[in-house]
Design a protein around this motif. Sequence first.
Motif, PDB file in Angstrom:
ATOM      1  N   GLU A  42      44.016  43.808  36.359  1.00  0.00           N
ATOM      2  CA  GLU A  42      42.845  44.285  37.119  1.00  0.00           C
ATOM      3  C   GLU A  42      42.136  43.117  37.807  1.00  0.00           C
ATOM      4  O   GLU A  42      41.098  43.287  38.428  1.00  0.00           O
ATOM      5  N   LEU A  43      42.678  41.913  37.655  1.00  0.00           N
ATOM      6  CA  LEU A  43      42.161  40.704  38.305  1.00  0.00           C
ATOM      7  C   LEU A  43      40.708  40.391  37.931  1.00  0.00           C
ATOM      8  O   LEU A  43      39.804  40.431  38.785  1.00  0.00           O
ATOM      9  N   PRO A  44      40.453  40.087  36.628  1.00  0.00           N
ATOM     10  CA  PRO A  44      39.071  39.849  36.187  1.00  0.00           C
ATOM     11  C   PRO A  44      38.289  38.847  37.039  1.00  0.00           C
ATOM     12  O   PRO A  44      37.128  39.132  37.390  1.00  0.00           O
ATOM     13  N   PRO A  45      38.872  37.698  37.464  1.00  0.00           N
ATOM     14  CA  PRO A  45      38.025  36.790  38.262  1.00  0.00           C
ATOM     15  C   PRO A  45      37.630  37.381  39.600  1.00  0.00           C
ATOM     16  O   PRO A  45      36.511  37.157  40.089  1.00  0.00           O
ATOM     17  N   MET A  46      38.522  38.171  40.212  1.00  0.00           N
ATOM     18  CA  MET A  46      38.172  38.803  41.487  1.00  0.00           C
ATOM     19  C   MET A  46      37.068  39.826  41.285  1.00  0.00           C
ATOM     20  O   MET A  46      36.159  39.973  42.110  1.00  0.00           O
ATOM     21  N   LEU A  47      37.146  40.535  40.152  1.00  0.00           N
ATOM     22  CA  LEU A  47      36.092  41.514  39.854  1.00  0.00           C
ATOM     23  C   LEU A  47      34.752  40.816  39.637  1.00  0.00           C
ATOM     24  O   LEU A  47      33.706  41.302  40.071  1.00  0.00           O
ATOM     25  N   LEU A  48      34.807  39.665  38.981  1.00  0.00           N
ATOM     26  CA  LEU A  48      33.582  38.905  38.722  1.00  0.00           C
ATOM     27  C   LEU A  48      32.939  38.471  40.048  1.00  0.00           C
ATOM     28  O   LEU A  48      31.732  38.648  40.263  1.00  0.00           O
ATOM     29  N   LEU A  49      33.759  37.942  40.955  1.00  0.00           N
ATOM     30  CA  LEU A  49      33.231  37.501  42.254  1.00  0.00           C
ATOM     31  C   LEU A  49      32.700  38.694  43.055  1.00  0.00           C
ATOM     32  O   LEU A  49      31.646  38.627  43.691  1.00  0.00           O
ATOM     33  N   ALA A  50      33.424  39.813  42.993  1.00  0.00           N
ATOM     34  CA  ALA A  50      32.978  41.004  43.738  1.00  0.00           C
ATOM     35  C   ALA A  50      31.689  41.568  43.138  1.00  0.00           C
ATOM     36  O   ALA A  50      30.802  42.025  43.863  1.00  0.00           O
ATOM     37  N   ALA A  51      31.580  41.517  41.807  1.00  0.00           N
ATOM     38  CA  ALA A  51      30.369  42.043  41.155  1.00  0.00           C
ATOM     39  C   ALA A  51      29.143  41.234  41.568  1.00  0.00           C
ATOM     40  O   ALA A  51      28.077  41.788  41.856  1.00  0.00           O
ATOM     41  N   VAL A  52      29.308  39.916  41.643  1.00  0.00           N
ATOM     42  CA  VAL A  52      28.176  39.069  42.078  1.00  0.00           C
ATOM     43  C   VAL A  52      27.807  39.420  43.520  1.00  0.00           C
ATOM     44  O   VAL A  52      26.626  39.593  43.854  1.00  0.00           O
ATOM     45  N   ARG A  53      28.827  39.569  44.358  1.00  0.00           N
ATOM     46  CA  ARG A  53      28.556  39.907  45.768  1.00  0.00           C
ATOM     47  C   ARG A  53      27.901  41.285  45.885  1.00  0.00           C
ATOM     48  O   ARG A  53      26.993  41.501  46.687  1.00  0.00           O
ATOM     49  N   HIS A  54      28.348  42.218  45.063  1.00  0.00           N
ATOM     50  CA  HIS A  54      27.782  43.575  45.075  1.00  0.00           C
ATOM     51  C   HIS A  54      26.267  43.526  44.809  1.00  0.00           C
ATOM     52  O   HIS A  54      25.492  44.202  45.488  1.00  0.00           O
TER      53      HIS A  54
END
Length: 359
Positions: A42-54
Amino acid sequence: MVLAHLAKHDFPTRSPLYAAIARELLDDDEVLALATGVAWHELPPMLLLAAVRHLLIAAPTEPLAAFHADLTENPRPPEEAYPLFREFALRHGDEITALVRSRAIQTNEVLRCACYMPAVALVPGALGTAEIGLVDVGSSAGLGMLLDHYAYDYGAAGSAGPAGAPVRLRCEVRGEVPPPLAAAPPRIAHRVGLDRAPVDVRDPDATRWLRASVWPGQGSRVELLLGALEAARADPPRIVAGDAVRDLPALLDEVPPELGVCVTTSVVLTYLGSERAAFAAALEEAGRRRPMAWVAYDTTHGIDRIEDAPPWVRALMDSGKVDCALVRLSLLTAAGREDRWLARSGYHGEWIEWMDAPD
Ligand SMILES: C[S@@+](CC[C@H](N)C(=O)[O-])C[C@H]1O[C@@H](n2cnc3c(N)ncnc32)[C@H](O)[C@@H]1O
């Protein structure tokens, strides 16, 4: 590790801000722990970066927003971002963890239409029907289903689509042979999408996540996305929530008999994994009962039957430097399946090189 790979190979040329953040995030276990419990695929680091951007998109006065090119007029230098990124992430830890555990990276690249619209325009001729019924699989927000609503600008190679359309797609044409451009867009008399996680263009939170999944500093990607979402809100396309293999046959059966069936898949095969062969088999089976066309735009990792592709595709694979997606038109009939490998293009539709010999 995914983040190390991205930091070294993808971010430096495509998102200098994420490159700078990733270099320090790699060694920051406290921040990385916010994505604990998310499966690696699920690509945790990508999710982390997207969550911050969200969160930042909803709070553009946060100091960290001043590094995101789509949230400020004069972005600050990426090298100064990490301390603010860290502080913001830890301050919003609970929200970020909730987001990464409940969401998947989700994108919808409207510019890809510029690369597969010429292929869709060949379908009425190939099937001998004046109009088509479009069944788009992996639609996301459905922006790719509205390909006949956009104006296309291929530079010296020409233009297509309704000239006054609110969404204008500019695509660089490379190579010797321009893509064939019909005077009018293909006539689509029935359209439906299928996605396991459809995005409702009228849902502000879902579309914010779509925007957050776009890496910062990617030129006009965000602008195009926002413009296409705005246009789609006036008359959102119908997208059925379901599985690409299990739920496809029912949607194919829905297409009125006088229409040519055109199935489109844009960067979906890459995500189907072990379902990819079953998906192609379901289409081939349906094609034996009723002739249909399948326009696939996908990465070389995703697209099937690459081993049977023409020499230019094989030369590309042998080169070891694959930096493009492929566009293919398949005809599925009682006689079997016939693939026409038409073009290669940028991953997000930025350019197209037509490879099919002129008729
Ligand atoms: C990379 S996005 C591409 C979206 C859009 N076609 C585009 O080109 O911008 C892949 C889409 O396929 C959907 N998807 C992936 N696996 C699927 C499956 N097994 N069944 C239905 N949809 C699926 C995802 O939810 C996502 O919306």
